[in-house]
Design a protein around this motif. Structure first.
Motif, PDB file in Angstrom:
ATOM      1  N   GLU A 143       0.827  -1.210   0.000  1.00  0.00           N
ATOM      2  CA  GLU A 143       0.000   0.000   0.000  1.00  0.00           C
ATOM      3  C   GLU A 143       0.858   1.254   0.000  1.00  0.00           C
ATOM      4  N   VAL A 144       1.961   1.216   0.718  1.00  0.00           N
ATOM      5  CA  VAL A 144       2.829   2.394   0.841  1.00  0.00           C
ATOM      6  C   VAL A 144       4.095   2.151   0.032  1.00  0.00           C
ATOM      7  N   ALA A 145       4.389   3.074  -0.860  1.00  0.00           N
ATOM      8  CA  ALA A 145       5.549   2.929  -1.733  1.00  0.00           C
ATOM      9  C   ALA A 145       6.809   3.463  -1.057  1.00  0.00           C
ATOM     10  N   TYR A 271      13.750   3.191 -15.706  1.00  0.00           N
ATOM     11  CA  TYR A 271      13.638   4.533 -15.139  1.00  0.00           C
ATOM     12  C   TYR A 271      13.861   4.563 -13.630  1.00  0.00           C
ATOM     13  N   GLY A 272      14.089   3.417 -13.015  1.00  0.00           N
ATOM     14  CA  GLY A 272      14.268   3.379 -11.569  1.00  0.00           C
ATOM     15  C   GLY A 272      13.039   3.846 -10.826  1.00  0.00           C
ATOM     16  N   ALA A 273      11.857   3.452 -11.328  1.00  0.00           N
ATOM     17  CA  ALA A 273      10.599   3.949 -10.771  1.00  0.00           C
ATOM     18  C   ALA A 273      10.165   3.122  -9.563  1.00  0.00           C
ATOM     19  N   HIS A 274      10.956   3.186  -8.493  1.00  0.00           N
ATOM     20  CA  HIS A 274      10.658   2.401  -7.297  1.00  0.00           C
ATOM     21  C   HIS A 274       9.536   3.009  -6.459  1.00  0.00           C
ATOM     22  N   GLY A 304      13.567 -12.026 -13.628  1.00  0.00           N
ATOM     23  CA  GLY A 304      14.700 -12.730 -13.049  1.00  0.00           C
ATOM     24  C   GLY A 304      14.979 -12.294 -11.627  1.00  0.00           C
ATOM     25  N   PRO A 305      16.246 -12.008 -11.302  1.00  0.00           N
ATOM     26  CA  PRO A 305      16.581 -11.637  -9.925  1.00  0.00           C
ATOM     27  C   PRO A 305      15.977 -10.308  -9.487  1.00  0.00           C
ATOM     28  N   MET A 306      15.457  -9.502 -10.436  1.00  0.00           N
ATOM     29  CA  MET A 306      14.839  -8.221 -10.072  1.00  0.00           C
ATOM     30  C   MET A 306      13.391  -8.383  -9.605  1.00  0.00           C
ATOM     31  N   ARG A 307      12.884  -9.609  -9.625  1.00  0.00           N
ATOM     32  CA  ARG A 307      11.524  -9.855  -9.140  1.00  0.00           C
ATOM     33  C   ARG A 307      11.351  -9.357  -7.712  1.00  0.00           C
ATOM     34  N   VAL A 313       7.110  -2.612  -5.479  1.00  0.00           N
ATOM     35  CA  VAL A 313       6.642  -1.461  -6.266  1.00  0.00           C
ATOM     36  C   VAL A 313       5.123  -1.534  -6.393  1.00  0.00           C
ATOM     37  N   PRO A 314       4.383  -0.605  -5.787  1.00  0.00           N
ATOM     38  CA  PRO A 314       2.923  -0.621  -5.936  1.00  0.00           C
ATOM     39  C   PRO A 314       2.524  -0.325  -7.387  1.00  0.00           C
TER      40      PRO A 314
END
Length: 348
Positions: A143-145, A271-274, A304-307, A313-314
């Motif tokens: 819920e909270v990014a 874009y590194g949109a975390h 892959g490992p970025m899962r 990431v909401p």
């Protein structure tokens, strides 16, 4: 449609920072307009939606609004959110609009003091907190990014994307992108077969060739060819509407959702949109239930490992509606608060 311009009613223009602004969100199918209070850009008055096919151009749409809405009398500043970007000759380059757009000619024909243009998804990214109020469904993530850039992306007549980047000074910076024109990638045997069908027609197959309203219909036809059968539906709306009962329509829509999930996952990493993903556009709210149980989320996470990173990431579906209008006005207001932008500066 070819009628001469009607002169607008005359009234002194309000200074910037006071009064109302006319904001427009221009898509390939509809133009959405509303009057926005510059002191409260989240408030939209006299919201109207016009079908592009009913008008000869953007000038005629604006004329219709001015003559339909009495409170618009005297408005002389307009901001337009639209797909594409301005070229050196002042024209708007967009592959998705039904007619050419020359902002300076429209401004002069209507006697406006100002007509500025901003990329449509850049405008959506500027909608900021208003986007949260239009949330429909959280598809994945907490819920909270975490703090960080937010990706705003969605399919409509094309595929738009922008990134909202929080600044250390408390200001928001927005990166407009042409992610819809980046190459479509395939990860499954079925997707590769469909991509090969597309490549029979053109070597560069952009994301929005599949991930858009027209793209959904292209997917349907390409999938039918790979199976040696005839298409069963004739429009994007028909495909969506028949997905529960028609196997080919169902598989087309799931193919669409899987490709979209994969593309959005790639964009988050690029874009590194975390800080989260906000899914907008005209299509997804119409298929929200199907989207929720489709292959979208598994494909979004299948990196892959970025899962593990993407699990945090909401991903939220938002109702596009008036957000483009709110975002365009917010972009305009931020521009005029920024002392580096002159009132007579050319639009970006």
């Amino acid at each position: 449609m070819g009628a001469r311009s009607r002169p607008l009613p005359t009234s002194p223009a309000a200074p910037v920072g006071a009064g109302l602004l006319l904001a427009a969100d221009v898509g390939g199918t509809h133009v959405r307009l509303g009057l926005v209070d510059l002191h409260a850009p989240d408030t939209v008055r006299h919201y109207r939606k016009y079908a592009c096919a009913d008008h000869a151009g953007l000038r005629e749409v604006l004329e219709a609004y001015f003559h339909d809405v009495e409170e618009a009398v005297g408005i002389r500043r307009v901001v337009v959110a639209s797909a594409g970007h301005l070229r050196g000759d002042g024209s708007l380059l967009s592959v998705n609009l039904p007619w050419p757009v020359m902002p300076s000619r429209i401004r002069d024909a209507l006697g406006l003091d100002e007509l500025l243009v901003v990329n449509d998804f850049e405008a959506l990214a500027h909608a900021g907190a208003a986007t949260d109020r239009h949330a429909l469904l959280r598809l994945s993530g907490p819920e909270v990014a975490m703090p960080g850039p937010v990706l705003v992306v969605g399919p409509g007549t094309g595929l738009g994307a922008a990134v909202r980047i929080p600044g250390r000074d408390g200001q928001v910076h927005v990166l407009a992108t042409e992610a819809g024109q980046a190459a479509l990638t395939a990860s499954t045997d079925l997707e590769m077969a469909v991509l090969r069908e597309f490549m029979r027609e053109q070597r560069h197959v952009p994301n929005e060739h599949a991930l858009s309203g027209p793209g959904l219909l292209r997917l349907h036809h390409a999938l039918a060819r790979t199976r040696g059968v005839a298409p069963t539906q004739a429009s994007p709306d028909a495909i969506s509407g028949a997905a529960e009962d028609d196997a080919l329509a169902h598989d087309t829509l799931d193919l669409f959702c899987g490709l979209l999930g994969s593309a959005v996952g790639d964009m988050v990493l690029l874009y590194g949109a975390h800080g989260g993903v906000q899914l907008a556009g005209g299509i997804l709210p119409q298929i929200r239930d199907f989207l929720a149980r489709s292959s979208f989320v598994p494909r979004f996470l299948d990196k892959g490992p970025m899962r593990e990173s993407l699990l945090h990431v909401p991903v939220t579906l938002v109702e596009h509606g008036q957000l483009g209008v709110v975002g365009a006005a917010s972009w305009y207001l931020g521009r005029h608060r920024d002392p580096t932008h002159r009132m007579d500066a050319p639009p970006t």
